[in-house]
Design a protein around this motif. Structure first.
Motif, PDB file in Angstrom:
ATOM      1  N   HIS A 144       0.734  -1.325   0.039  1.00  0.00           N
ATOM      2  CA  HIS A 144      -0.091   0.034   0.035  1.00  0.00           C
ATOM      3  C   HIS A 144       0.780   1.308   0.095  1.00  0.00           C
ATOM      4  N   ARG A 145       2.154   1.116  -0.082  1.00  0.00           N
ATOM      5  CA  ARG A 145       3.074   2.344   0.076  1.00  0.00           C
ATOM      6  C   ARG A 145       3.762   2.474  -1.391  1.00  0.00           C
ATOM      7  N   VAL A 146       3.218   1.524  -2.342  1.00  0.00           N
ATOM      8  CA  VAL A 146       3.819   1.555  -3.583  1.00  0.00           C
ATOM      9  C   VAL A 146       2.898   2.191  -4.559  1.00  0.00           C
ATOM     10  N   VAL A 147       3.163   3.130  -5.534  1.00  0.00           N
ATOM     11  CA  VAL A 147       2.132   3.462  -6.521  1.00  0.00           C
ATOM     12  C   VAL A 147       2.593   3.565  -7.747  1.00  0.00           C
ATOM     13  N   VAL A 148       1.792   2.797  -8.491  1.00  0.00           N
ATOM     14  CA  VAL A 148       2.003   2.354  -9.831  1.00  0.00           C
ATOM     15  C   VAL A 148       1.992   3.453 -10.870  1.00  0.00           C
ATOM     16  N   ARG A 149       2.977   3.527 -12.035  1.00  0.00           N
ATOM     17  CA  ARG A 149       2.740   4.538 -12.946  1.00  0.00           C
ATOM     18  C   ARG A 149       1.429   4.614 -13.572  1.00  0.00           C
ATOM     19  N   PRO A 150       1.011   5.731 -13.916  1.00  0.00           N
ATOM     20  CA  PRO A 150      -0.342   5.833 -14.491  1.00  0.00           C
ATOM     21  C   PRO A 150      -0.424   5.178 -15.822  1.00  0.00           C
ATOM     22  N   GLU A 151       0.679   4.943 -16.612  1.00  0.00           N
ATOM     23  CA  GLU A 151       0.197   4.536 -17.927  1.00  0.00           C
ATOM     24  C   GLU A 151       0.309   2.951 -17.862  1.00  0.00           C
ATOM     25  N   LEU A 152       0.447   2.532 -16.565  1.00  0.00           N
ATOM     26  CA  LEU A 152       0.567   1.101 -16.392  1.00  0.00           C
ATOM     27  C   LEU A 152      -0.845   0.531 -15.581  1.00  0.00           C
ATOM     28  N   TRP A 153      -1.739   1.347 -15.394  1.00  0.00           N
ATOM     29  CA  TRP A 153      -2.888   1.093 -14.626  1.00  0.00           C
ATOM     30  C   TRP A 153      -3.994   0.238 -15.473  1.00  0.00           C
ATOM     31  N   MET A 154      -3.897  -0.006 -16.653  1.00  0.00           N
ATOM     32  CA  MET A 154      -4.672  -1.007 -17.527  1.00  0.00           C
ATOM     33  C   MET A 154      -3.822  -2.117 -18.000  1.00  0.00           C
ATOM     34  N   SER A 155      -2.836  -2.305 -17.498  1.00  0.00           N
ATOM     35  CA  SER A 155      -1.877  -3.573 -17.579  1.00  0.00           C
ATOM     36  C   SER A 155      -2.140  -4.369 -16.139  1.00  0.00           C
ATOM     37  N   GLU A 156      -1.428  -5.576 -16.258  1.00  0.00           N
ATOM     38  CA  GLU A 156      -1.273  -6.420 -15.186  1.00  0.00           C
ATOM     39  C   GLU A 156      -0.409  -6.038 -13.865  1.00  0.00           C
ATOM     40  N   VAL A 157       0.243  -5.062 -13.925  1.00  0.00           N
ATOM     41  CA  VAL A 157       1.252  -4.390 -13.104  1.00  0.00           C
ATOM     42  C   VAL A 157       0.278  -3.955 -11.949  1.00  0.00           C
ATOM     43  N   SER A 158       0.940  -4.272 -10.801  1.00  0.00           N
ATOM     44  CA  SER A 158       0.337  -3.773  -9.400  1.00  0.00           C
ATOM     45  C   SER A 158       1.286  -3.782  -8.473  1.00  0.00           C
ATOM     46  N   SER A 159       0.767  -2.918  -7.396  1.00  0.00           N
ATOM     47  CA  SER A 159       1.890  -2.885  -6.362  1.00  0.00           C
ATOM     48  C   SER A 159       2.139  -4.269  -5.730  1.00  0.00           C
ATOM     49  N   ARG A 160       1.137  -5.220  -5.886  1.00  0.00           N
ATOM     50  CA  ARG A 160       1.405  -6.478  -5.476  1.00  0.00           C
ATOM     51  C   ARG A 160       2.497  -7.070  -6.338  1.00  0.00           C
ATOM     52  N   SER A 161       2.408  -6.890  -7.605  1.00  0.00           N
ATOM     53  CA  SER A 161       3.255  -7.668  -8.553  1.00  0.00           C
ATOM     54  C   SER A 161       4.613  -7.092  -8.315  1.00  0.00           C
ATOM     55  N   ILE A 162       4.874  -5.767  -8.101  1.00  0.00           N
ATOM     56  CA  ILE A 162       6.165  -5.223  -7.699  1.00  0.00           C
ATOM     57  C   ILE A 162       6.697  -5.656  -6.646  1.00  0.00           C
ATOM     58  N   VAL A 163       6.245  -5.631  -5.303  1.00  0.00           N
ATOM     59  CA  VAL A 163       6.562  -6.078  -4.407  1.00  0.00           C
ATOM     60  C   VAL A 163       7.126  -7.767  -4.493  1.00  0.00           C
ATOM     61  N   ALA A 164       6.357  -8.394  -4.949  1.00  0.00           N
ATOM     62  CA  ALA A 164       6.676  -9.776  -5.277  1.00  0.00           C
ATOM     63  C   ALA A 164       7.997  -9.919  -6.240  1.00  0.00           C
TER      64      ALA A 164
END
Length: 321
Positions: free
Chosen positions: A285-305
């Motif tokens: 919940h402390r990671v913000v995904v780049r706006p251009e990736l909001w419609m992709s499968e990228v999420s804060s969960r995938s970044i931390v993983a």
């Protein structure tokens, strides 16, 4: 002060008592309790009907804390939370009447349904353990914890929490749907007790909880594991898919929650596996995904993983003497 083996036994009793109501979610309840033992607040973000409110009430009872619930709605005012001055005609003076925030555990139900002004009033209570009304400051009881709930799928009529307030939650936890066997266990227990209400016994009281929280300071953290916490938090800021990563408050949260989780697991020292176990709840919940990736499968969960796989793990969990 309670020693760590005794603290572990009491913590196990608390979790066992919670398990009598919350079925099949031991891993999640361990993280929730670790967040409370670390002195912080917990955000439960999950679909409706998965036991968020029940879990908060159950923890309050097992921990022996006074419990209040505030249903967050678009018309909720800051004074509805903090309290307000009321004129006493008999005395001819204004008296302060406390709001629901003056408690041991506050359930902020559907926190994202109230406007930012009311969210900000709760922010002071969470961060400073006090409220300010009409220029006067009133301290909150100790211990004081907030368990907030949010629905991640309904956005109409909601006010998403700003990153600054999300950062005040030490952990964010999701229970998820139960397995078929666990769901049948829920039904079976309901039929067995022959009533809707659940009963939980008090395991500790507020004074004992404060003692348990003080015991967390005795957990040993080697420099290698401490630097691992720093490396994970810094990596969130440098990841190519992240617009914003965890601040130093994130690395501190890894340390604090990790120490409490170590005691939950029966150890007096922090290991890299402890850090990995609580990292998703602390960092996502402390990671913000780049706006251009909001419609992709990228999420804060995938970044931390991804970071948990790529950041070098200390070879040994050194127990310092």
């Amino acid at each position: 002060m309670t020693d760590i083996p005794s603290a572990h036994r009491r913590i196990t009793e608390i979790l066992d008592e919670v398990d009598t109501v919350i079925v099949g979610k031991r891993a999640a309840t361990e993280v929730v309790l670790a967040g409370v033992l670390a002195g912080g607040h917990v955000l439960m973000e999950d679909y409706p009907g998965l036991g968020k409110t029940l879990a908060a009430r159950t923890f309050a009872t097992a921990l022996g804390l006074d419990f209040t619930r505030a249903q967050f709605t678009p018309d909720l005012l800051p004074s509805d939370l903090t309290g307000a001055f009321v004129y006493d005609q008999g005395r001819g003076t204004f008296e302060f009447r406390q709001g629901p925030v003056f408690t041991g555990l506050l359930l902020a139900d559907e926190i994202n349904r109230t406007p930012p002004k009311t969210q900000a009033a709760l922010l002071e209570a969470m961060q400073e353990h006090q409220v300010t009304v009409e220029g006067q400051t009133f301290p909150l009881p100790q211990p004081f914890h907030v368990i907030a709930t949010a629905n991640p799928v309904e956005y109409e009529g909601t006010y998403p929490l700003p990153e600054a307030q999300l950062d005040r939650f030490l952990v964010r936890v999701a229970f998820g749907y139960p397995s078929a066997d666990d769901e049948w266990e829920v039904l079976g227990r309901r039929m067995q007790r022959r009533r809707e209400e659940t009963q939980v016994r008090r395991v500790v009281d507020a004074a004992e909880l404060l003692d348990l929280q003080a015991t967390m300071e005795d957990v040993t953290v080697s420099p290698e594991v401490g630097r691992y916490c720093v490396a994970l938090a810094r990596a969130t800021r440098e990841h190519e898919h992240a617009l914003m990563g965890a601040s130093p408050r994130g690395s501190l949260a890894l340390l604090l929650v990790g120490r409490a989780y170590a005691v939950v697991r029966g150890r007096d020292y922090l290991t890299p596996d402890d850090v990995k176990a609580i990292a998703p709840a602390v960092l996502e919940h402390r990671v913000v995904v780049r706006p251009e990736l909001w419609m992709s499968e990228v999420s804060s969960r995938s970044i931390v993983a991804d970071l948990l796989r790529s950041v070098a793990t200390p070879r040994t969990a050194v127990r310092s003497s």
